[in-house]
Enzyme design. Structure first.
Site, short mmCIF file in Angstrom:
data_model
loop_
_atom_site.label_atom_id
_atom_site.label_comp_id
_atom_site.label_asym_id
_atom_site.label_seq_id
_atom_site.Cartn_x
_atom_site.Cartn_y
_atom_site.Cartn_z
N ASP A 1 0.82 -1.21 0.00
CA ASP A 1 0.00 0.00 0.00
C ASP A 1 0.86 1.26 0.00
O ASP A 1 2.06 1.22 0.29
CB ASP A 1 -0.90 0.02 1.24
CG ASP A 1 -2.10 -0.90 1.11
OD1 ASP A 1 -2.36 -1.35 -0.01
OD2 ASP A 1 -2.76 -1.18 2.14
N LYS B 1 -3.18 3.52 -2.45
CA LYS B 1 -4.39 4.33 -2.58
C LYS B 1 -4.14 5.72 -2.01
O LYS B 1 -3.62 5.87 -0.91
CB LYS B 1 -5.55 3.68 -1.82
CG LYS B 1 -5.90 2.28 -2.30
CD LYS B 1 -6.97 1.69 -1.42
CE LYS B 1 -7.30 0.26 -1.85
NZ LYS B 1 -8.33 -0.34 -0.97
N MET C 1 -8.49 8.18 9.07
CA MET C 1 -8.82 8.50 7.66
C MET C 1 -9.98 9.50 7.54
O MET C 1 -10.77 9.41 6.62
CB MET C 1 -9.18 7.22 6.88
CG MET C 1 -8.12 6.14 6.96
SD MET C 1 -8.68 4.57 6.28
CE MET C 1 -9.93 4.08 7.47
#
Length: 506
Positions: free
Chosen positions: A37, A59, A177
């Site tokens: 990631d 991402k 997040m």
């Protein structure tokens, strides 16, 4: 089970490579494929098997390079393509804490692929700890709650959070997040009855050299994000424990905090300077530009008896010479009565590891300095001819050594005891890390030349370089680098110069 590879869902932790688990590191070192990631640090990627296939599925907050459904299928695909192989799925934090590791595991089960889960240290607990904020504390918070700050309901596209219950919660609230939505979250919590004076902290890039903590309250959350330009990756922690961070903040602002430095030394030599720069706060990207290997069977050990002085010009030369000497059945007794010369203090220190003390070390730690020192040992007759007492000198060098010493010492002989092989290319993940670095650390001219060959100089954010020795400095300047050079040709001097440079800059 079918003849598939084995998948490991590995948590990489919050960012500090020292927080990766031992088991995780062991698997990465043996992996055939690593699917990683965006938030995995370059230092952890550098721990992976150098022959592994590296697959970036990273991402960004508003852009998914590879969709989650495609990642799930990729894991199955690699397990099928690598029977008996090791497929590492490397995820930031913990794979089962908002890491969608459960979805990946279900896909593997459906396909009949065996897997293990290697837990990681979640940022929800570790990042506040690095900011001096305990998520629980007697008399303040007896519970903590980890909440995703960006998951939206499919029906109306709004955040699918139970604000009513969250507002009533007396424990610590930790949002992952959610920076882009935090203004909305804070307002909804206040609307639902939570005290607008509730302290909160935004912690950016936690546990890394770039960590920053910004304090606010529930009612000032939105304006603080804008004013302080708080950006992802960051977590938000709310509750009375936040106030403890003002007293318990332990992570010091070190001299090299927030600096990314590329170290171009050979892999077996880089660890020493890497550890020192890391301890001073830097993020270090180990990027060896050369590989060395001993040149075996190219000389006769019995010929050592024909020389009076052995001159070593690098640590590689020392290691290769003694490795081959011992492998031949000899030992250091064959050096009895011989004088030993070293080009500088680093090579002198390496010789001492083999129990050998140097007789000659020039003040000018260069090949020219060594050559002039050894030349001064050669007695001259009154007519200027070479005396019969001239010491017989053997130079122990690599295949890329220039003729500086031979020109100054025409009577000397040279043995090539190791060869230097340039690194052919940089993996894409490392190239991206290198291009964003604050400076490059060069310890040799060969490192400079090969770095120029394998990197995209036009893409470098900075052309600043730190160099050991005038020859390395000259090579870097030739290619347009701004250079800062150590006062002595030692790692101690180089590290000191790097710290001095950034201390003055700040």
């Amino acid at each position: 089970m079918a003849n598939f590879g084995h998948v490991y869902l590995i948590g990489a932790g919050p960012g500090d490579p020292g927080l990766l688990t031992i088991r995780g590191k062991e698997i990465l070192e043996r992996a055939d494929v690593v699917v990683y990631d965006r938030l995995v640090s370059p230092a952890i990627l550098g721990m992976c098997n150098s022959k592994a296939k590296m697959v970036d599925v990273g991402k960004m907050p508003t852009h998914h390079k590879v969709k989650q459904s495609e990642i799930n299928k990729l894991l199955v695909q690699f397990a099928q393509e690598y029977p008996q192989g090791i497929i590492a799925r490397l995820k930031g934090g913990d794979p089962f804490v908002f890491g969608r590791g459960g979805e990946e595991a279900l896909e593997l089960v459906a396909a009949g692929v065996e897997f293990d889960v290697v837990p990681g240290i979640t940022s929800a607990i570790s990042v506040p700890a690095y900011a001096g904020i305990p998520v629980s504390h007697r008399g303040i918070a007896t519970s903590f709650h980890i909440i995703t700050g960006h998951e939206k309901a499919e029906s109306n596209g709004e955040l699918s959070l139970d604000f009513e219950n969250l507002a009533k919660c007396q424990g610590t609230l930790i949002f992952l997040m959610g920076i882009a939505n935090m203004d909305f979250i804070a307002k909804r919590l206040v609307e639902c009855g939570k005290d607008p004076k509730t302290p909160l902290a935004f912690i950016e890039k936690g546990t890394t050299p770039y960590q920053r903590t910004v304090m606010a309250t529930l009612e000032t959350a939105g304006e603080t994000i804008v004013r302080e330009n708080v950006t992802a990756p960051a977590i938000t922690i709310m509750g009375g424990v936040v106030e403890l961070g003002k007293t318990l903040a332990w992570k010091k602002n070190l001299p090299l905090s927030g600096k990314r430095l590329v170290v171009t030394r050979a892999a077996k030599q880089a660890s020493g300077i890497t550890a020192r720069l890391t301890a001073l706060g830097a993020e270090v990207i180990e990027t060896p530009m050369i590989e060395t290997r001993a040149v075996e069977g190219s000389f006769n050990w019995a010929d050592l008896a024909n020389f009076d002085v052995l001159a070593f010009t690098s640590t590689n030369g020392v290691e290769s010479f003694f490795t081959q000497l011992l492998a031949s059945g000899n030992d250091i007794r064959v050096l009895a009565g011989k004088k030993i010369a070293s080009v500088g203090k680093i090579t002198e220190k390496k010789l001492l590891e083999y129990g050998i003390r140097c007789d000659y070390v020039p003040e000018d730690h260069t090949g020219e300095g060594l050559g002039k020192l050894l030349a001064s040992l050669i007695p001259q007759s009154t007519e200027g001819a070479t005396s019969h007492l001239t010491p017989r000198i053997l130079l122990l060098q690599g295949n890329l050594a220039d003729d500086t010493l031979l020109k100054l010492l025409p009577q000397a002989n040279r043995w090539v005891v190791y060869e230097t092989l340039p690194v052919a290319e940089l993996p894409e993940w490392k190239r991206e890390a290198v291009e964003s670095a604050d400076a490059i650390v060069f310890a040799s001219t060969s490192a400079v030349e090969n770095f120029v060959q394998v990197s995209r100089l036009s893409s470098l954010v900075s052309r600043l370089s730190f160099c050991i020795g005038r020859m390395t400095e000259s090579a870097a300047q030739k290619h347009g680098f701004e250079t800062v050079t150590s006062d002595e040709t030692t790692m101690d001097s180089l590290v000191k110069k790097i710290v001095e440079f950034y201390t003055k800059e700040s």
